[in-house]
Every structure is written in C-alpha cells, then in structure tokens.
Design a protein around this motif. Structure first.
Motif, PDB file in Angstrom:
ATOM      1  N   ASP A  25       0.814  -1.223   0.000  1.00 15.98           N
ATOM      2  CA  ASP A  25       0.000   0.000   0.000  1.00 15.98           C
ATOM      3  C   ASP A  25       0.843   1.266   0.000  1.00 15.98           C
ATOM      4  O   ASP A  25       0.321   2.339  -0.215  1.00 15.98           O
ATOM      5  CB  ASP A  25      -0.911   0.035   1.235  1.00 15.98           C
ATOM      6  N   PHE A  26       2.131   1.149   0.272  1.00 17.72           N
ATOM      7  CA  PHE A  26       2.976   2.318   0.403  1.00 17.72           C
ATOM      8  C   PHE A  26       3.520   2.755  -0.957  1.00 17.72           C
ATOM      9  O   PHE A  26       3.864   1.940  -1.788  1.00 17.72           O
ATOM     10  CB  PHE A  26       4.125   2.050   1.373  1.00 17.72           C
ATOM     11  N   GLY A  27       3.578   4.076  -1.103  1.00 19.44           N
ATOM     12  CA  GLY A  27       4.114   4.648  -2.326  1.00 19.44           C
ATOM     13  C   GLY A  27       4.288   6.143  -2.130  1.00 19.44           C
ATOM     14  O   GLY A  27       4.107   6.668  -1.035  1.00 19.44           O
ATOM     15  N   ASP A  28       4.616   6.852  -3.184  1.00 18.11           N
ATOM     16  CA  ASP A  28       4.729   8.306  -3.116  1.00 18.11           C
ATOM     17  C   ASP A  28       3.333   8.907  -3.110  1.00 18.11           C
ATOM     18  O   ASP A  28       2.499   8.582  -3.963  1.00 18.11           O
ATOM     19  CB  ASP A  28       5.534   8.838  -4.296  1.00 18.11           C
ATOM     20  N   VAL A  29       3.081   9.779  -2.147  1.00 19.68           N
ATOM     21  CA  VAL A  29       1.766  10.400  -1.971  1.00 19.68           C
ATOM     22  C   VAL A  29       1.921  11.906  -2.123  1.00 19.68           C
ATOM     23  O   VAL A  29       2.807  12.515  -1.517  1.00 19.68           O
ATOM     24  CB  VAL A  29       1.179  10.055  -0.585  1.00 19.68           C
ATOM     25  N   ASP A  30       1.044  12.506  -2.914  1.00 23.34           N
ATOM     26  CA  ASP A  30       1.027  13.948  -3.124  1.00 23.34           C
ATOM     27  C   ASP A  30       0.285  14.601  -1.963  1.00 23.34           C
ATOM     28  O   ASP A  30      -0.936  14.527  -1.872  1.00 23.34           O
ATOM     29  CB  ASP A  30       0.337  14.257  -4.457  1.00 23.34           C
ATOM     30  N   ARG A  58       3.986  22.208  -3.034  1.00 26.02           N
ATOM     31  CA  ARG A  58       4.268  20.854  -3.534  1.00 26.02           C
ATOM     32  C   ARG A  58       5.047  20.079  -2.477  1.00 26.02           C
ATOM     33  O   ARG A  58       6.067  20.551  -1.982  1.00 26.02           O
ATOM     34  CB  ARG A  58       5.073  20.913  -4.815  1.00 26.02           C
ATOM     35  N   ALA A  59       4.532  18.894  -2.162  1.00 25.22           N
ATOM     36  CA  ALA A  59       5.208  18.037  -1.180  1.00 25.22           C
ATOM     37  C   ALA A  59       4.757  16.609  -1.386  1.00 25.22           C
ATOM     38  O   ALA A  59       3.592  16.350  -1.670  1.00 25.22           O
ATOM     39  CB  ALA A  59       4.874  18.495   0.240  1.00 25.22           C
ATOM     40  N   LYS A  60       5.686  15.716  -1.266  1.00 24.61           N
ATOM     41  CA  LYS A  60       5.392  14.286  -1.380  1.00 24.61           C
ATOM     42  C   LYS A  60       5.896  13.588  -0.133  1.00 24.61           C
ATOM     43  O   LYS A  60       6.824  14.048   0.516  1.00 24.61           O
ATOM     44  CB  LYS A  60       6.047  13.687  -2.609  1.00 24.61           C
TER      45      LYS A  60
END
Length: 174
Positions: free
Chosen positions: A57-62, A91-93
C-alpha cells in the motif's frame, strides 16, 4: 449513537402530535450521521492495524492533493458553522499509504471543525522543510481551545476523551 437513534424512533412511533415529528426526524438524522461517522472511524482503525496494512500500500503520496481534498470535503460544513477553512499547500510528497494519510487528515480537519468556535479559522498546510534531507510536513492549525499539556500524551489512545470535552465523539479521531 444506536441508543440515541433507537430512543428517537421510539418517541416518534408513539408521538401523536405532528409538530414534534419534524424535530424527532432531525434527531434521527443526526443520530444516523453520528453512527455512520463512528462506523467509518472503526473501519479505518481496523484497516490501520499493522497486520492489516501491507507494505504494498505504500508509495509516493502527493500531500498537496490530500490537503486540497480534505478542505474540499469539509468546506460545506465549515460554511454552515461560520468557520474560515483554508489551505496553504506547497508541492510536497511523502512515502506512505495514501488512504491512511487521507484518513488522518480527514480526522484532524473533522476535530478542528468540531472544536473551533464560529468565526474561527482552520488552516490545512503542507510543504517541505530543510535542504538535505528534505522533510515533508502536513499540519492542521485551528482556533479551538487546544489540548492541555497534561492530556497530550493520552489523547492518541483509543477511546480516550479528555475530561470535560464537549461533543459526542468516542475518542477515535486522533
């Protein structure tokens, strides 16, 4: 919420005065909303358990997208309560679970709106700090009463509500 809902329905069933029907139906509607909110929080809590959350479920999130979604979702409520709800998002991830971060932010905004008085402000912010390594952040600031310092360590415990807290929650929001 179920006991309150059942009581309202029992009173409505026996009430012969039509003028009270609308008032009772409003009570039933509010009880249904509280029940739905609590059920959704319990489901999110169960999904957030370490055994239920896979690393897949983990990944880069905006984070900016999540902040804007949280404000949009709660905007009508804020208007009804005469609260200035806004977003200051750069902007942040972040690396994480999008639905867990979305749920966290929704709970923080929900709590902020629950405890901020009319004509108050709630602001959702996100961005980055630092040069190397860059650290992303998300925060919710409000004009509510805050949490007393001696309660801050306890308010994140399940089903705990600080003594004297107003509202009808059951301690799942934080």
């Amino acid at each position: 919420p179920l006991a309150g809902l059942q009581t309202q329905l029992e009173l409505l069933r026996h009430d012969t005065d039509a003028s009270f029907v609308r008032e009772r139906l409003i009570g039933v509607l509010e009880g249904t909303r509280r029940l739905s909110h609590t059920a959704n929080q319990l489901l999110a809590l169960a999904r957030a358990e370490p055994t239920a959350t896979a690393a897949v479920d983990f990944g880069d999130v905006d984070l900016r997208e999540l902040a804007e979604e949280a404000v949009a979702k709660h905007f009508d409520r804020a208007l009804r309560q005469h609260i200035d709800l806004g977003v200051e998002a750069a902007r942040a991830k972040a690396r994480g679970s999008a639905w867990l971060l979305r749920e966290m932010l929704a709970n923080l905004v929900d709590n902020a709106l629950a405890y901020t008085p009319a004509d108050g402000r709630v602001t959702v912010r996100c961005g980055v700090t630092g040069d190397t390594p860059v650290q992303s952040y998300v925060e919710v600031e409000d004009d509510g009463p805050g949490i007393p310092p001696d309660q801050r360590a306890r308010v994140t415990a399940r089903f705990y509500r600080a003594p004297g807290t107003s509202g009808d929650g059951c301690g799942l929001g934080l």
